[in-house]
Scaffold this motif. Structure first.
Motif, PDB file in Angstrom:
ATOM      1  N   SER A  47      72.807  58.685  53.240  1.00 25.52           N
ATOM      2  CA  SER A  47      73.049  60.100  53.820  1.00 25.52           C
ATOM      3  C   SER A  47      74.704  60.225  53.802  1.00 25.52           C
ATOM      4  O   SER A  47      75.368  59.246  54.150  1.00 25.52           O
ATOM      5  CB  SER A  47      72.527  59.891  55.401  1.00 25.52           C
ATOM      6  OG  SER A  47      71.146  59.763  55.395  1.00 25.52           O
ATOM      7  N   ASP A  92      64.498  52.395  62.140  1.00 26.19           N
ATOM      8  CA  ASP A  92      65.153  53.499  61.775  1.00 26.19           C
ATOM      9  C   ASP A  92      66.394  53.625  62.373  1.00 26.19           C
ATOM     10  O   ASP A  92      66.750  53.041  63.674  1.00 26.19           O
ATOM     11  CB  ASP A  92      64.237  54.652  62.231  1.00 26.19           C
ATOM     12  CG  ASP A  92      63.164  54.819  61.643  1.00 26.19           C
ATOM     13  OD1 ASP A  92      62.900  54.265  60.625  1.00 26.19           O
ATOM     14  OD2 ASP A  92      62.096  55.417  61.955  1.00 26.19           O
ATOM     15  N   ASN A 109      69.303  58.369  56.855  1.00 25.04           N
ATOM     16  CA  ASN A 109      68.524  57.712  55.925  1.00 25.04           C
ATOM     17  C   ASN A 109      69.832  56.862  55.191  1.00 25.04           C
ATOM     18  O   ASN A 109      70.679  57.115  54.941  1.00 25.04           O
ATOM     19  CB  ASN A 109      67.854  58.856  55.084  1.00 25.04           C
ATOM     20  CG  ASN A 109      66.701  59.603  55.912  1.00 25.04           C
ATOM     21  OD1 ASN A 109      65.941  58.553  56.683  1.00 25.04           O
ATOM     22  ND2 ASN A 109      66.626  60.659  55.750  1.00 25.04           N
TER      23      ASN A 109
END
Length: 422
Positions: free
Chosen positions: A391, A361, A388
């Motif tokens: 984004s 992440d 993400n």
């Protein structure tokens, strides 16, 4: 009668036109017959200098002196209309009156056409054969010689004086100049005396200054009587390059060490290395400029790119697990300089950090004074937010799209899972 009367002016107009053409053709026929070798003394004194120049030129190029038979009328007409104007325009400007005068004076001085070819600079580059043909034409062709004399008489006196100053020196003149010693340092009065003593030897337009310049040239090339040129040694005395190199002592060639010079060279080397480092750091800025001008962008991802922060003008590649965002200054170097995208005076020098966690992440931490907007949500200073794929990151009115290299992140997640199991 009215019809006949109406047709009367037209034949008169045609006849007058034909009469003009006949006049032009007759003059062309005479010049063409001269170009072929025919002698027509009727038009020797041409009123136009250009026509005399053309006749003279055409004769010098088509060399046979012996007269050839005049061609048939139909062939002559064809030549008048097609070949003759081309020949005249092609050779216009060759053998000008100044060239003829220079040729005559040079031959009278040297009596050698080869010396004239090598030593005289004409207005055009004539080869030896052209000079010979022109000289023979001036001697034996009455038309060309008469036209050349008329053209030379029309030259300006200053032009004639300039031509006469270029005349070559004869052997008798050089023999008199040889008697002036190489170590005597003669003045202009010395050469003026020579002119007064030998007026029959020197060319009438010679000046004391011209004699002095030519004497200096002769001295430079070792042509004076009291100068000698040493011949090269023969046999074993000739020293070639390799023998001279063997005779050198290498130990004597080594320079004494100069500490000051070495210190200066070291400082200069350090300065150059620093400049090279700065250029390497600015390389991505130049790449951004090239991409924005050419509009040719390379693919977003490769095997080393984890993610891309793509703006309207710039593409920032994330190739390490942590990168810093902000505004670069001389004292502050960061990974992503947002000033390349647009006006960044509202952005902090260290605005934020993007990190990749072990689980795959991405998170962005705001370390600046102003908020960072992720997909329209504000992230205040001291806070962080997950990024993400696709984004939208907005920093001080500069917008970027965050793109994740899914294939590479999948590999990283797989490797992390294997490590956890072990």
């Amino acid at each position: 009668e009215r019809g006949a009367h109406r047709c009367l002016p037209r034949p008169r107009f045609i006849k007058r036109k034909k009469f003009d053409d006949e006049l032009v053709e007759s003059s062309l026929a005479k010049s063409s017959s001269r170009a072929k070798g025919g002698v027509e003394p009727g038009r020797c004194s041409g009123s136009e200098p250009s026509s005399s120049e053309k006749k003279k030129v055409s004769k010098s190029v088509s060399t046979p002196v012996a007269p050839s038979p005049v061609p048939a009328p139909s062939l002559a007409k064809r030549m008048k209309k097609s070949k003759q104007p081309l020949q005249v325009t092609k050779d216009l400007g060759r053998w000008k009156p100044a060239d003829d005068l220079l040729l005559i004076n040079a031959v009278l001085q040297t009596n050698d056409l080869t010396s004239v070819h090598l030593g005289v600079k004409f207005s055009c580059r004539f080869n030896l054969r052209e000079i010979q043909e022109r000289w023979y034409a001036l001697l034996y062709d009455p038309i060309i010689s008469k036209l050349a004399c008329q053209a030379m008489r029309q030259l300006h006196p200053e032009a004639i004086a300039a031509i006469q100053s270029k005349v070559l020196f004869s052997k008798a003149e050089e023999q008199l100049l040889n008697k002036v010693g190489s170590m005597s340092q003669p003045t202009l009065d010395t050469f003026q005396e020579l002119l007064h003593k030998h007026p029959d030897v020197f060319y009438p337009s010679r000046t004391a200054k011209a004699l002095q310049l030519h004497w200096q040239l002769m001295k430079q090339y070792y042509l004076l009587d009291d100068q000698t040129v040493q011949p090269l040694p023969k046999g074993d005395q000739v020293l070639n390059f390799s023998d001279a190199e063997d005779m050198l002592d290498d130990s004597k060639l080594k320079d004494v060490r100069d500490d000051v010079l070495e210190h200066e060279l070291t400082v200069a080397d350090r300065r150059q290395k620093r400049e090279i480092r700065q250029l390497e750091q600015e390389l991505h800025k130049w790449q951004v400029l090239v991409d924005s001008i050419t509009g040719m962008n390379s693919p977003d991802f490769d095997s080393q790119t984890l993610a891309v922060l793509r703006g309207r003008m710039v593409r920032y590649l994330m190739r390490s697990r942590e990168i810093t965002l902000g505004r670069a200054t001389k004292d502050n170097q960061i990974d992503v300089d947002l000033a390349l995208e647009g006006p960044a005076w509202k952005i902090s020098r260290k605005q934020g950090v993007i990190k990749l966690k072990n689980n795959g992440d991405f998170f962005i931490a705001n370390e600046g004074r102003r908020p960072i907007y992720i997909d329209g949500r504000p992230v205040l200073g001291g806070n962080k937010w997950k990024l993400n794929n696709n984004s939208v990151v907005e920093i001080a009115s500069l917008r970027f799209v965050f793109l994740i290299n899914q294939d590479l992140i999948t590999l990283i997640k797989t490797e992390a899972a294997k490590m956890a199991q072990q």
